[in-house]
Design a protein around this motif. Structure first.
Motif, PDB file in Angstrom:
ATOM      1  N   HIS A 196       0.851  -1.201   0.000  1.00 27.00           N
ATOM      2  CA  HIS A 196       0.000   0.000   0.000  1.00 27.00           C
ATOM      3  C   HIS A 196       0.877   1.238   0.000  1.00 27.00           C
ATOM      4  CE1 HIS A 196      -3.504   2.508   0.865  1.00 27.00           C
ATOM      5  NE2 HIS A 196      -2.736   3.153   1.726  1.00 27.00           N
ATOM      6  N   PHE A 197       0.533   2.241  -0.840  1.00 28.00           N
ATOM      7  CA  PHE A 197       1.284   3.490  -0.874  1.00 28.00           C
ATOM      8  C   PHE A 197       0.896   4.354   0.333  1.00 28.00           C
ATOM      9  CE2 PHE A 197       0.869   2.950  -5.699  1.00 28.00           C
ATOM     10  CZ  PHE A 197       2.068   2.239  -5.777  1.00 28.00           C
ATOM     11  N   ASP A 198       1.859   4.679   1.167  1.00 25.33           N
ATOM     12  CA  ASP A 198       1.641   5.583   2.292  1.00 25.33           C
ATOM     13  C   ASP A 198       2.077   7.005   1.957  1.00 25.33           C
ATOM     14  OD1 ASP A 198       0.743   3.483   3.973  1.00 25.33           O
ATOM     15  OD2 ASP A 198       2.820   2.932   4.409  1.00 25.33           O
ATOM     16  N   GLU A 199       3.160   7.115   1.203  1.00 27.03           N
ATOM     17  CA  GLU A 199       3.697   8.421   0.827  1.00 27.03           C
ATOM     18  C   GLU A 199       3.965   8.414  -0.682  1.00 27.03           C
ATOM     19  OE1 GLU A 199       7.078   9.561   3.240  1.00 27.03           O
ATOM     20  OE2 GLU A 199       6.352   8.296   4.883  1.00 27.03           O
ATOM     21  N   ILE A 200       3.149   9.157  -1.417  1.00 28.67           N
ATOM     22  CA  ILE A 200       3.303   9.257  -2.866  1.00 28.67           C
ATOM     23  C   ILE A 200       2.776  10.627  -3.279  1.00 28.67           C
ATOM     24  CG2 ILE A 200       1.084   8.089  -3.261  1.00 28.67           C
ATOM     25  CD1 ILE A 200       2.276   6.999  -5.882  1.00 28.67           C
ATOM     26  N   ASP A 201       3.503  11.316  -4.143  1.00 24.03           N
ATOM     27  CA  ASP A 201       3.055  12.651  -4.524  1.00 24.03           C
ATOM     28  C   ASP A 201       1.882  12.541  -5.498  1.00 24.03           C
ATOM     29  OD1 ASP A 201       4.134  13.172  -7.500  1.00 24.03           O
ATOM     30  OD2 ASP A 201       5.675  12.076  -6.390  1.00 24.03           O
ATOM     31  N   PRO A 202       0.985  13.521  -5.484  1.00 24.35           N
ATOM     32  CA  PRO A 202      -0.231  13.463  -6.311  1.00 24.35           C
ATOM     33  C   PRO A 202       0.048  13.270  -7.800  1.00 24.35           C
ATOM     34  CG  PRO A 202      -0.420  15.218  -4.696  1.00 24.35           C
ATOM     35  CD  PRO A 202       0.994  14.716  -4.626  1.00 24.35           C
ATOM     36  N   GLU A 203       1.121  13.875  -8.308  1.00 26.62           N
ATOM     37  CA  GLU A 203       1.436  13.736  -9.732  1.00 26.62           C
ATOM     38  C   GLU A 203       1.765  12.289 -10.087  1.00 26.62           C
ATOM     39  OE1 GLU A 203       4.537  15.487 -13.117  1.00 26.62           O
ATOM     40  OE2 GLU A 203       4.604  16.244 -11.064  1.00 26.62           O
ATOM     41  N   SER A 204       2.554  11.642  -9.228  1.00 24.41           N
ATOM     42  CA  SER A 204       2.900  10.236  -9.476  1.00 24.41           C
ATOM     43  C   SER A 204       1.665   9.349  -9.379  1.00 24.41           C
ATOM     44  CB  SER A 204       3.953   9.767  -8.463  1.00 24.41           C
ATOM     45  OG  SER A 204       5.169  10.455  -8.640  1.00 24.41           O
ATOM     46  N   GLN A 205       0.798   9.644  -8.423  1.00 22.52           N
ATOM     47  CA  GLN A 205      -0.432   8.864  -8.269  1.00 22.52           C
ATOM     48  C   GLN A 205      -1.320   9.012  -9.502  1.00 22.52           C
ATOM     49  OE1 GLN A 205      -3.114   9.924  -4.992  1.00 22.52           O
ATOM     50  NE2 GLN A 205      -3.029   7.776  -4.349  1.00 22.52           N
ATOM     51  N   ASP A 206      -1.413  10.233 -10.025  1.00 28.40           N
ATOM     52  CA  ASP A 206      -2.213  10.459 -11.232  1.00 28.40           C
ATOM     53  C   ASP A 206      -1.619   9.730 -12.431  1.00 28.40           C
ATOM     54  OD1 ASP A 206      -4.123  11.982  -9.990  1.00 28.40           O
ATOM     55  OD2 ASP A 206      -3.203  13.902 -10.481  1.00 28.40           O
ATOM     56  N   LYS A 207      -0.293   9.637 -12.498  1.00 28.52           N
ATOM     57  CA  LYS A 207       0.357   8.924 -13.596  1.00 28.52           C
ATOM     58  C   LYS A 207       0.029   7.428 -13.530  1.00 28.52           C
ATOM     59  CE  LYS A 207       4.246  12.082 -14.321  1.00 28.52           C
ATOM     60  NZ  LYS A 207       5.722  12.272 -14.218  1.00 28.52           N
ATOM     61  N   ILE A 208      -0.021   6.886 -12.322  1.00 29.97           N
ATOM     62  CA  ILE A 208      -0.384   5.474 -12.174  1.00 29.97           C
ATOM     63  C   ILE A 208      -1.823   5.261 -12.607  1.00 29.97           C
ATOM     64  CG2 ILE A 208      -0.725   3.587 -10.533  1.00 29.97           C
ATOM     65  CD1 ILE A 208       1.557   4.741  -8.876  1.00 29.97           C
ATOM     66  N   MET A 209      -2.728   6.159 -12.191  1.00 29.72           N
ATOM     67  CA  MET A 209      -4.135   6.027 -12.576  1.00 29.72           C
ATOM     68  C   MET A 209      -4.301   6.149 -14.084  1.00 29.72           C
ATOM     69  SD  MET A 209      -5.932   5.250 -10.013  1.00 29.72           S
ATOM     70  CE  MET A 209      -7.481   5.399 -10.898  1.00 29.72           C
ATOM     71  N   ALA A 210      -3.573   7.093 -14.706  1.00 26.73           N
ATOM     72  CA  ALA A 210      -3.653   7.243 -16.161  1.00 26.73           C
ATOM     73  C   ALA A 210      -3.181   5.980 -16.854  1.00 26.73           C
ATOM     74  CB  ALA A 210      -2.811   8.446 -16.604  1.00 26.73           C
ATOM     75  N   CYS A 211      -2.130   5.370 -16.313  1.00 20.74           N
ATOM     76  CA  CYS A 211      -1.623   4.107 -16.855  1.00 20.74           C
ATOM     77  C   CYS A 211      -2.669   3.007 -16.713  1.00 20.74           C
ATOM     78  CB  CYS A 211      -0.335   3.728 -16.127  1.00 20.74           C
ATOM     79  SG  CYS A 211       0.341   2.127 -16.584  1.00 20.74           S
ATOM     80  N   CYS A 212      -3.338   2.936 -15.548  1.00 19.29           N
ATOM     81  CA  CYS A 212      -4.366   1.919 -15.320  1.00 19.29           C
ATOM     82  C   CYS A 212      -5.511   2.057 -16.327  1.00 19.29           C
ATOM     83  CB  CYS A 212      -4.909   2.028 -13.900  1.00 19.29           C
ATOM     84  SG  CYS A 212      -3.769   1.496 -12.602  1.00 19.29           S
ATOM     85  N   PHE A 213      -5.969   3.291 -16.535  1.00 19.75           N
ATOM     86  CA  PHE A 213      -7.076   3.512 -17.463  1.00 19.75           C
ATOM     87  C   PHE A 213      -6.666   3.183 -18.895  1.00 19.75           C
ATOM     88  CE2 PHE A 213      -8.735   6.430 -14.066  1.00 19.75           C
ATOM     89  CZ  PHE A 213      -9.880   5.699 -13.810  1.00 19.75           C
ATOM     90  N   GLU A 214      -5.417   3.506 -19.263  1.00 20.50           N
ATOM     91  CA  GLU A 214      -4.939   3.195 -20.616  1.00 20.50           C
ATOM     92  C   GLU A 214      -4.865   1.683 -20.827  1.00 20.50           C
ATOM     93  OE1 GLU A 214      -3.635   3.078 -24.395  1.00 20.50           O
ATOM     94  OE2 GLU A 214      -4.506   4.791 -23.318  1.00 20.50           O
ATOM     95  N   LEU A 215      -4.358   0.955 -19.849  1.00 20.31           N
ATOM     96  CA  LEU A 215      -4.293  -0.506 -19.953  1.00 20.31           C
ATOM     97  C   LEU A 215      -5.693  -1.100 -20.041  1.00 20.31           C
ATOM     98  CD1 LEU A 215      -1.490  -1.319 -17.351  1.00 20.31           C
ATOM     99  CD2 LEU A 215      -1.318  -1.483 -19.832  1.00 20.31           C
ATOM    100  N   GLN A 216      -6.620  -0.542 -19.264  1.00 22.75           N
ATOM    101  CA  GLN A 216      -7.984  -1.047 -19.301  1.00 22.75           C
ATOM    102  C   GLN A 216      -8.612  -0.826 -20.673  1.00 22.75           C
ATOM    103  OE1 GLN A 216      -9.206  -2.838 -16.953  1.00 22.75           O
ATOM    104  NE2 GLN A 216     -11.170  -3.173 -17.937  1.00 22.75           N
ATOM    105  N   ARG A 217      -8.341   0.338 -21.267  1.00 23.64           N
ATOM    106  CA  ARG A 217      -8.868   0.602 -22.614  1.00 23.64           C
ATOM    107  C   ARG A 217      -8.301  -0.384 -23.627  1.00 23.64           C
ATOM    108  NH1 ARG A 217      -8.671   6.113 -20.841  1.00 23.64           N
ATOM    109  NH2 ARG A 217      -6.512   6.320 -21.526  1.00 23.64           N
TER     110      ARG A 217
END
Length: 232
Positions: A196-217
């Protein structure tokens, strides 16, 4: 409620969906693939015919997060578990759609990419001392954490520095700090570990989410092509 009505009007009987099911005694829900069943909206059912989900361990007091994957988007619904039907079927009542911010905690996508977990040095640790470091591969990704495989076990709650290589064109490395949620031995020298991520900056978190959505597409486009081929 209009958003939910529009959703259920567009969802077909037998659609494959994903759900994060709460279990008794566990903080993190169990993710599973299941089959949607139409009822009188907002009531619907989820069947888990090919899952090892322990249906008798489902925590009916907590909400279930259900993800409906469409070609252009994924819609997540928070639903109350109304009843447990046999065999392997839940009856639910949709309560609301979940915002992008909350989706970070539930939306996961299957993905295999490189990951490293290493010891976080303590202040009193000599700078030239070498701590532990494990190299492995992810099994799935989300904005709140990852499931990965290592050849050695890690104890629950151990804190770690996490270096995640995003499976995108640039192969960018995301660095975060987190802790071990659970570690399960699969076979000799193979352990599935949830971090589980305890400390992660918002930009990095958004990059992971963008990657997740792209893979899902990508997966959805592939599924549509396969369904077209099978229907021909």
């Amino acid at each position: 409620m209009s958003l939910l009505n529009n959703l259920f009007n567009s969802v077909k009987e037998g659609m494959a969906v994903r759900a994060t099911v709460p279990l008794l005694g566990l903080k993190e829900g169990r993710r599973a693939h299941c089959v949607y069943g139409k009822e009188q909206a907002p009531v619907f059912t989820l069947a888990f015919p090919n899952s090892d989900l322990a249906i008798d361990q489902v925590d009916t007091a907590r909400p279930c997060m259900v993800m409906f994957d469409f070609v252009n988007q994924t819609v997540t619904v928070a639903a109350a578990i109304q009843a447990i039907r046999e065999p392997y079927t839940l009856e639910l009542v949709a309560k609301e759609t979940v915002s992008h911010t909350h989706v970070r905690n539930f939306f996961r996508v299957d993905a295999s990419t490189k990951v490293a977990a290493s010891e976080i040095p303590q202040e009193e640790t000599p700078q030239d001392s070498e701590g532990w470091r494990l190299l492995g591969d992810t099994i799935d990704l989300s904005g709140s954490g990852i499931l990965c495989s290592f050849n050695e076990p890690l104890e629950q709650d151990v804190r770690a520095k996490i270096e995640l290589t995003l499976p995108t064109k640039g192969m960018e490395v995301i660095v975060a700090r987190g802790h071990v949620v659970r570690c399960r031995k699969i076979e000799e020298c193979l352990y599935h570990t949830a971090l589980h991520f305890d400390e992660i900056d918002p930009e990095s978190q958004d990059k992971i989410m963008a990657c997740c959505f792209e893979l899902q597409r990508r997966y959805l486009r592939m599924r549509v092509r396969l369904e077209s081929i099978n229907a021909a």
